[in-house]
Design an enzyme around this catalytic site. Sequence first.
Site, PDB file in Angstrom:
ATOM      1  N   CYS A  68      -2.508   8.408   2.846  1.00 16.30           N
ATOM      2  CA  CYS A  68      -2.159   7.995   1.491  1.00 16.30           C
ATOM      3  C   CYS A  68      -3.306   8.345   0.550  1.00 16.30           C
ATOM      4  O   CYS A  68      -3.111   8.454  -0.653  1.00 16.30           O
ATOM      5  CB  CYS A  68      -1.792   6.526   1.435  1.00 16.30           C
ATOM      6  SG  CYS A  68      -3.059   5.475   2.089  1.00 16.30           S
ATOM      7  N   GLU A  87       0.890  -1.182   0.000  1.00 14.12           N
ATOM      8  CA  GLU A  87       0.000   0.000   0.000  1.00 14.12           C
ATOM      9  C   GLU A  87       0.910   1.209   0.000  1.00 14.12           C
ATOM     10  O   GLU A  87       1.430   1.588   1.045  1.00 14.12           O
ATOM     11  CB  GLU A  87      -0.852   0.032   1.267  1.00 14.12           C
ATOM     12  CG  GLU A  87      -1.866  -1.062   1.402  1.00 14.12           C
ATOM     13  CD  GLU A  87      -2.883  -1.086   0.298  1.00 14.12           C
ATOM     14  OE1 GLU A  87      -2.945  -0.130  -0.503  1.00 14.12           O
ATOM     15  OE2 GLU A  87      -3.606  -2.075   0.230  1.00 14.12           O
TER      16      GLU A  87
HETATM   17  C1  UN1 Z   1      -3.547   5.384   4.830  1.00  9.59           C
HETATM   18  O1  UN1 Z   1      -3.472   6.604   4.726  1.00  9.59           O
HETATM   19  O2  UN1 Z   1      -2.504   4.665   4.813  1.00  9.59           O
HETATM   20  O3  UN1 Z   1      -9.287   5.850   3.428  1.00  9.59           O
HETATM   21  C2  UN1 Z   1      -4.812   4.651   5.059  1.00  9.59           C
HETATM   22  C3  UN1 Z   1      -8.715   6.416   4.371  1.00  9.59           C
HETATM   23  C4  UN1 Z   1      -8.474   5.622   5.629  1.00  9.59           C
HETATM   24  C5  UN1 Z   1      -7.246   4.786   5.489  1.00  9.59           C
HETATM   25  C6  UN1 Z   1      -6.025   5.533   5.040  1.00  9.59           C
HETATM   26  N1  UN1 Z   1      -9.621   4.765   5.860  1.00  9.59           N
HETATM   27  O4  UN1 Z   1      -8.373   7.589   4.318  1.00  9.59           O
END
Ligand code: UN1
Length: 509
Positions: free
Chosen positions: A296, A262
């Site tokens: 992310c 990820e």
């Molecule tokens: C991340 O930033 O690694 O969709 C995960 C989202 C959160 C998860 C983010 N449920 O922003």
Amino acid sequence: MDILKPLQLKNKNSGAYGVQNGWSTSTKSDEIISYNPTTGEPIASVYCASLSDYEMIILESQKTFLNWRKLPAPQRGEIIREIGNALRKNKDALGNLISLETGKSKQEGDGEVQEMIDIADFAVGQSRMLYGKTMPSERPDHRMMEQWHPLGMIGVITAFNFPVAVWAWNAFIAAVCGDTVIWKPSPKTPLTAIAVQTICNSVLEKTEFKNIFSLWITDKNEDAKKFVSDIRIPLISFTGSTLVGRQINEMVSKRLGKTLLELSGNNAIIVDKAADLSLAVPAILFGAVGTAGQRCTTTRRLIVHESIYDKLITALTTAYKKITIGDPLDKKNLMGPLIDKEAVDHFKKSIEDIKKAGGKILFGGNVLNRPGFFVEPTLVEAENNWDVVQRETFAPILYVMKFKTLDDAIALHNRSHFALSSAIFTPNVFNAEQFLSACGSDCGIVNVNIGTSGAEIGGAFGGEKDSGGGREAGSDAWKSYMRRQTNTINFSHALSLAQGVQFEIEKTE
Ligand code: UN1
């Protein structure tokens, strides 16, 4: 500190759980200090896990796996149900600690614990749904089917920005699949990891499976490499930058292990000409400014129809002025600090690069003159092909650009190395469907009339291209934590070969 007490954290904590007697008592190694990004001051410290701790963790985890895989999956689910309940009881305390250690707002800290609870509930259900298919055999009186078996010990490496939810996506699903999990959290957020391990232990200590989850905290690159290259760990799940993800992928592929990656994103929202701005503006705000731009899934690019550009920019700058910045534990603040000085330096460098490229700063652009690592949420008029726009700066900088036709907007949108999350705001069903179609967004997550961040756990989470290609959390992401076995069973009393092949030895009377 009062916040640490309910979670049983001390001034100096062990950074390794899963050795023979639980927590490592070794105090010889260096200490990792956890800093409060709001003040820049230390909160508490953690003894770095040693390589001998690591070896013991591997042995204990391996031993536990041999029994854990035999426990019927729905019973494994029952244990995860109890862990979910323990998290419910500790939601406020853990939410506080996340907010303290990462600098995300208290609301978002609590939201992260809720994300853990949600995935625990999901995993309980999943534990009764590890379905394999049956398929018709081409041979008479034969049956074909597939089964899913656990992989073994899973290595999970998490980032500071979602210090516990992303672990839970991996760990709870892997556990109901029959795997054990060894966690290497970000050395920037060791305390939340220890707190989560402690909460899980409160349930696991009452079972025969104390070591289904273990923890080793290290800030040493060499040790992390050893973990990633360890042939005893069939799957490494990594959340973090594309740069590190690529290195991990190479190391794991070399030993033919599996990865779940990820990685970074450069997520965009397209705002179409008839978009409802009362939906779009708050979604853009949460997407770009939430977690101080350190998700992310953060919205980094805004692609706006030229006819509503001025109206949207006016609405956004008005909204940006109202963003309350400060101590994230104070619920009236929407935005806290960045994680550390390095993050502030990256912000500053990107602002310099924006100026050099000729970008127009519409709002913000400054580091705040106060203790801690605070910056202003920033809106910039920019061009998509600039290097600075193409890279992921983990900070609240939103690049705005215009489009004339939807085809142009989609082309602009997909002109990125990353392909994690995306959104369009439009009431026009034709345009929405075009964006969702195979010729539309190239991302793993594609939304209509909601923003790019804040995904629910029920869907498969992940992206394409340099965003890594992994899928975690809901849908059928559980399959990543299992090995597939194809079975063919003959109940005919005669041996027949597939594809009609004849292979018979001539019978001699
Ligand atoms: C991340 O930033 O690694 O969709 C995960 C989202 C959160 C998860 C983010 N449920 O922003």
